[in-house]
Design a protein around this motif. Structure first.
Motif, PDB file in Angstrom:
ATOM      1  N   TRP A  56       5.449  -7.895   7.231  1.00  0.00           N
ATOM      2  CA  TRP A  56       4.636  -6.795   6.729  1.00  0.00           C
ATOM      3  C   TRP A  56       3.464  -6.499   7.657  1.00  0.00           C
ATOM      4  O   TRP A  56       3.109  -5.336   7.858  1.00  0.00           O
ATOM      5  CB  TRP A  56       4.130  -7.097   5.315  1.00  0.00           C
ATOM      6  N   ARG A  57       2.866  -7.539   8.237  1.00  0.00           N
ATOM      7  CA  ARG A  57       1.754  -7.305   9.166  1.00  0.00           C
ATOM      8  C   ARG A  57       2.237  -6.586  10.425  1.00  0.00           C
ATOM      9  O   ARG A  57       1.590  -5.644  10.901  1.00  0.00           O
ATOM     10  CB  ARG A  57       1.078  -8.631   9.522  1.00  0.00           C
ATOM     11  N   ILE A  58       3.366  -7.039  10.974  1.00  0.00           N
ATOM     12  CA  ILE A  58       3.905  -6.391  12.177  1.00  0.00           C
ATOM     13  C   ILE A  58       4.285  -4.942  11.869  1.00  0.00           C
ATOM     14  O   ILE A  58       3.995  -4.026  12.650  1.00  0.00           O
ATOM     15  CB  ILE A  58       5.131  -7.171  12.706  1.00  0.00           C
ATOM     16  N   PHE A  59       4.935  -4.754  10.723  1.00  0.00           N
ATOM     17  CA  PHE A  59       5.350  -3.413  10.313  1.00  0.00           C
ATOM     18  C   PHE A  59       4.147  -2.482  10.227  1.00  0.00           C
ATOM     19  O   PHE A  59       4.182  -1.343  10.728  1.00  0.00           O
ATOM     20  CB  PHE A  59       6.067  -3.496   8.961  1.00  0.00           C
ATOM     21  N   VAL A  66       0.927   5.268  13.842  1.00  0.00           N
ATOM     22  CA  VAL A  66       1.713   6.371  13.269  1.00  0.00           C
ATOM     23  C   VAL A  66       0.853   7.144  12.267  1.00  0.00           C
ATOM     24  O   VAL A  66       0.840   8.385  12.253  1.00  0.00           O
ATOM     25  CB  VAL A  66       2.996   5.841  12.593  1.00  0.00           C
ATOM     26  N   ALA A  67       0.125   6.402  11.439  1.00  0.00           N
ATOM     27  CA  ALA A  67      -0.752   7.038  10.453  1.00  0.00           C
ATOM     28  C   ALA A  67      -1.840   7.850  11.140  1.00  0.00           C
ATOM     29  O   ALA A  67      -2.168   8.968  10.707  1.00  0.00           O
ATOM     30  CB  ALA A  67      -1.378   5.973   9.550  1.00  0.00           C
ATOM     31  N   VAL A  68      -2.410   7.320  12.212  1.00  0.00           N
ATOM     32  CA  VAL A  68      -3.459   8.043  12.946  1.00  0.00           C
ATOM     33  C   VAL A  68      -2.895   9.327  13.553  1.00  0.00           C
ATOM     34  O   VAL A  68      -3.551  10.382  13.530  1.00  0.00           O
ATOM     35  CB  VAL A  68      -4.074   7.140  14.034  1.00  0.00           C
ATOM     36  N   ILE A 120       5.254   8.116  -5.978  1.00  0.00           N
ATOM     37  CA  ILE A 120       4.168   7.371  -6.613  1.00  0.00           C
ATOM     38  C   ILE A 120       4.417   5.868  -6.559  1.00  0.00           C
ATOM     39  O   ILE A 120       3.538   5.082  -6.181  1.00  0.00           O
ATOM     40  CB  ILE A 120       3.994   7.844  -8.074  1.00  0.00           C
ATOM     41  N   ILE A 121       5.628   5.449  -6.954  1.00  0.00           N
ATOM     42  CA  ILE A 121       5.930   4.018  -7.011  1.00  0.00           C
ATOM     43  C   ILE A 121       5.860   3.395  -5.622  1.00  0.00           C
ATOM     44  O   ILE A 121       5.224   2.347  -5.420  1.00  0.00           O
ATOM     45  CB  ILE A 121       7.319   3.784  -7.640  1.00  0.00           C
ATOM     46  N   VAL A 122       6.500   4.035  -4.633  1.00  0.00           N
ATOM     47  CA  VAL A 122       6.501   3.494  -3.277  1.00  0.00           C
ATOM     48  C   VAL A 122       5.085   3.424  -2.719  1.00  0.00           C
ATOM     49  O   VAL A 122       4.684   2.422  -2.115  1.00  0.00           O
ATOM     50  CB  VAL A 122       7.404   4.355  -2.364  1.00  0.00           C
ATOM     51  N   HIS A 123       4.315   4.477  -2.928  1.00  0.00           N
ATOM     52  CA  HIS A 123       2.958   4.541  -2.381  1.00  0.00           C
ATOM     53  C   HIS A 123       2.064   3.439  -2.950  1.00  0.00           C
ATOM     54  O   HIS A 123       1.404   2.705  -2.199  1.00  0.00           O
ATOM     55  CB  HIS A 123       2.346   5.913  -2.682  1.00  0.00           C
ATOM     56  N   GLU A 124       2.056   3.330  -4.261  1.00  0.00           N
ATOM     57  CA  GLU A 124       1.140   2.364  -4.885  1.00  0.00           C
ATOM     58  C   GLU A 124       1.602   0.921  -4.667  1.00  0.00           C
ATOM     59  O   GLU A 124       0.778   0.036  -4.433  1.00  0.00           O
ATOM     60  CB  GLU A 124       1.009   2.674  -6.382  1.00  0.00           C
ATOM     61  N   PHE A 125       2.899   0.679  -4.744  1.00  0.00           N
ATOM     62  CA  PHE A 125       3.390  -0.684  -4.490  1.00  0.00           C
ATOM     63  C   PHE A 125       3.096  -1.110  -3.057  1.00  0.00           C
ATOM     64  O   PHE A 125       2.821  -2.280  -2.791  1.00  0.00           O
ATOM     65  CB  PHE A 125       4.890  -0.772  -4.784  1.00  0.00           C
ATOM     66  N   ALA A 126       3.136  -0.164  -2.131  1.00  0.00           N
ATOM     67  CA  ALA A 126       2.836  -0.484  -0.732  1.00  0.00           C
ATOM     68  C   ALA A 126       1.410  -0.997  -0.595  1.00  0.00           C
ATOM     69  O   ALA A 126       1.153  -2.001   0.088  1.00  0.00           O
ATOM     70  CB  ALA A 126       3.040   0.754   0.135  1.00  0.00           C
ATOM     71  N   HIS A 127       0.465  -0.306  -1.230  1.00  0.00           N
ATOM     72  CA  HIS A 127      -0.926  -0.781  -1.184  1.00  0.00           C
ATOM     73  C   HIS A 127      -1.032  -2.192  -1.784  1.00  0.00           C
ATOM     74  O   HIS A 127      -1.733  -3.058  -1.248  1.00  0.00           O
ATOM     75  CB  HIS A 127      -1.836   0.171  -1.967  1.00  0.00           C
ATOM     76  N   ARG A 171      -4.497  -1.875   7.575  1.00  0.00           N
ATOM     77  CA  ARG A 171      -3.127  -2.096   7.093  1.00  0.00           C
ATOM     78  C   ARG A 171      -3.009  -1.719   5.624  1.00  0.00           C
ATOM     79  O   ARG A 171      -2.032  -1.059   5.212  1.00  0.00           O
ATOM     80  CB  ARG A 171      -2.735  -3.571   7.271  1.00  0.00           C
ATOM     81  N   ILE A 172      -3.980  -2.130   4.827  1.00  0.00           N
ATOM     82  CA  ILE A 172      -3.936  -1.841   3.384  1.00  0.00           C
ATOM     83  C   ILE A 172      -4.037  -0.342   3.140  1.00  0.00           C
ATOM     84  O   ILE A 172      -3.260   0.227   2.359  1.00  0.00           O
ATOM     85  CB  ILE A 172      -5.082  -2.581   2.655  1.00  0.00           C
ATOM     86  N   TYR A 173      -4.984   0.332   3.810  1.00  0.00           N
ATOM     87  CA  TYR A 173      -5.193   1.764   3.584  1.00  0.00           C
ATOM     88  C   TYR A 173      -3.997   2.592   4.041  1.00  0.00           C
ATOM     89  O   TYR A 173      -3.637   3.587   3.408  1.00  0.00           O
ATOM     90  CB  TYR A 173      -6.444   2.236   4.327  1.00  0.00           C
ATOM     91  N   ALA A 174      -3.385   2.206   5.167  1.00  0.00           N
ATOM     92  CA  ALA A 174      -2.284   3.003   5.728  1.00  0.00           C
ATOM     93  C   ALA A 174      -0.957   2.743   5.039  1.00  0.00           C
ATOM     94  O   ALA A 174      -0.016   3.547   5.168  1.00  0.00           O
ATOM     95  CB  ALA A 174      -2.152   2.722   7.225  1.00  0.00           C
ATOM     96  N   ALA A 175      -0.865   1.649   4.294  1.00  0.00           N
ATOM     97  CA  ALA A 175       0.431   1.220   3.750  1.00  0.00           C
ATOM     98  C   ALA A 175       1.101   2.277   2.886  1.00  0.00           C
ATOM     99  O   ALA A 175       2.309   2.534   3.018  1.00  0.00           O
ATOM    100  CB  ALA A 175       0.246  -0.069   2.949  1.00  0.00           C
ATOM    101  N   GLY A 176       0.349   2.919   1.984  1.00  0.00           N
ATOM    102  CA  GLY A 176       0.963   3.883   1.066  1.00  0.00           C
ATOM    103  C   GLY A 176       1.677   5.001   1.787  1.00  0.00           C
ATOM    104  O   GLY A 176       2.845   5.296   1.528  1.00  0.00           O
ATOM    105  N   SER A 177       0.976   5.649   2.714  1.00  0.00           N
ATOM    106  CA  SER A 177       1.574   6.777   3.428  1.00  0.00           C
ATOM    107  C   SER A 177       2.697   6.337   4.363  1.00  0.00           C
ATOM    108  O   SER A 177       3.703   7.040   4.508  1.00  0.00           O
ATOM    109  CB  SER A 177       0.491   7.520   4.231  1.00  0.00           C
ATOM    110  N   ILE A 178       2.536   5.178   5.013  1.00  0.00           N
ATOM    111  CA  ILE A 178       3.585   4.706   5.920  1.00  0.00           C
ATOM    112  C   ILE A 178       4.857   4.386   5.141  1.00  0.00           C
ATOM    113  O   ILE A 178       5.973   4.686   5.592  1.00  0.00           O
ATOM    114  CB  ILE A 178       3.112   3.473   6.720  1.00  0.00           C
ATOM    115  N   PHE A 179       4.728   3.809   3.955  1.00  0.00           N
ATOM    116  CA  PHE A 179       5.910   3.556   3.127  1.00  0.00           C
ATOM    117  C   PHE A 179       6.538   4.871   2.678  1.00  0.00           C
ATOM    118  O   PHE A 179       7.764   5.001   2.635  1.00  0.00           O
ATOM    119  CB  PHE A 179       5.544   2.694   1.914  1.00  0.00           C
TER     120      PHE A 179
END
Length: 385
Positions: A56-59, A66-68, A120-127, A171-179
């Motif tokens: 997850w850290r590498i991902f 990508v988010a930037v 919604i589910i993917v975004h929030e679970f990612a965070h 990593r935490i902030y970008a996770a939702g959108s990247i997922f």
């Protein structure tokens, strides 16, 4: 019945039940927002996070740039939209099942609701997953309702988030959108496979089907959803491509005569609500698909149509996850993009310098979005009167 009436009825029923069973169901009511917190699902998030924290850290290390990129690109698109607000609104809210003049896209009710649930589910679970990977406790998980718009949330402990490294926060902030973007890529990949190989092998097009009619448009009250159009002004129309070519050559005020499976109908085109120089008939359409010979004998009638409906479903899952994932990366607080932007500036600048920069950009972008949305909806309503 107009879909807006269903939304209105659902709103009344849900809010009455929420008020009646507020204490029993432990529902928090904050203005137009209903929230129900729970501790369930935290164990599932923990298991997913701890199964391979290094992955997850590498991902997400790959996901941050990508988010930037999408933050910068979406910012550019919004600024560009600000120069064309009064020509044609570029940002228009889309509700599942609701159509109106000026709406550039129609989102079917069923596909739209399923697609939004995946978003919604993917975004929030990612965070939640990345929060646990970084050792941040999850205070609660729950569902919410903003007036009639459903949602979900994972609530990390904000004090613990403040204590982790800047990279961990990113990593935490970008996770939702990247997922969301990852799910969009998967869905669109499946869509490509179905559209390129399975659907052409199973179906061919015979005319076009009216998928929806825009209220108060030239076609309203004349054409109906489900009609099959075979011929327009003496020209046979075999598929949506041929119709698009004819539509591009149509002028404002032209009379269009449609031969359909339900009779012959005539309409007069008007200026397009999104571009007054283009002709507008006011209906949406798709290929009228018919099973190829021999397909039914080999696979039956059910399997090919299941593949078709899966194609439609993955289309909207891809579009909605792409749209929400990128919009959420706008450098606007409290969106994830705003939090990422603030952290990036914090590498070189002090908090006292960062805060006014982020706030100013947030206010400007919010103003652009609000003007687009209000003007787009207002114009649509006026055209519907």
């Amino acid at each position: 019945m107009n879909v807006l009436w269903y939304y209105a009825i659902a709103f009344i029923v849900i809010w009455v039940l929420a008020l009646l069973f507020k204490d029993k169901l432990k529902i928090d009511i904050n203005g137009p927002l209903l929230m129900r917190r729970t501790g369930r699902m935290r164990d599932l998030i923990d298991r997913i996070a701890q199964k391979s924290p290094r992955f997850w850290r590498i991902f997400m290390n790959i996901g941050i740039p990508v988010a930037v990129f999408f933050m910068a690109y979406t910012f550019y698109l919004i600024i560009l939209a600000s120069t064309m607000i009064f020509q044609a609104p570029q940002v228009v809210p889309i509700l599942p099942g609701v159509d109106y003049p000026g709406n550039p896209l129609f989102l079917p009710l069923g596909y739209g609701l399923i697609g939004l649930v995946t978003v919604i589910i993917v975004h929030e679970f990612a965070h939640g997953i990345l929060a646990r990977v970084e050792g941040v406790k999850i205070k609660s998980i729950g569902v919410l309702l903003f007036t009639i718009i459903p949602g979900a949330f994972v609530e990390p402990d904000e004090e613990e988030v403040k204590k982790v490294s800047r990279l961990a926060k990113l990593r935490i902030y970008a996770a939702g959108s990247i997922f969301n973007l990852s799910l969009a890529a998967i869905a669109l990949g499946i869509l490509y496979i179905l559209s390129s190989f399975f659907i052409p092998a199973a179906f061919h097009s015979e005319g076009i089907t009216v998928t929806s009619v825009v209220p108060k448009s030239p076609s309203d009250g004349i054409l109906k959803e489900g009609m099959i159009i075979y011929n327009i002004n003496g020209q046979d129309i075999k598929n949506i491509t041929e119709y698009a070519q004819l539509r591009n050559n149509t002028k404002i005020g032209d009379i269009l005569t449609f031969k359909t499976n339900q009779g012959t109908f005539t309409i007069k085109t008007l200026p397009n609500p999104n571009n007054s120089t283009l002709a507008y008939a006011g209906f949406r359409s798709a290929d009228n698909l018919v099973l190829n010979k021999g397909v039914s004998n080999t696979y039956g009638d059910i399997i090919p149509w299941i593949l078709f409906y899966l194609k439609e479903l993955f289309t909207w899952i891809g579009i909605l996850n792409l749209a929400v994932g990128t919009i959420n990366l706008l450098p606007i607080k409290p969106l994830d993009g705003g939090l990422i932007f603030e952290e990036l500036l914090g590498y070189k600048l002090s908090k006292e310098t960062v805060r006014p920069i982020v706030n100013t950009i947030s206010y400007v972008l919010i103003a652009i979005l609000v003007v687009n949305i209000v003007y787009g909806i207002g114009r649509g309503i006026l055209l519907s009167i």
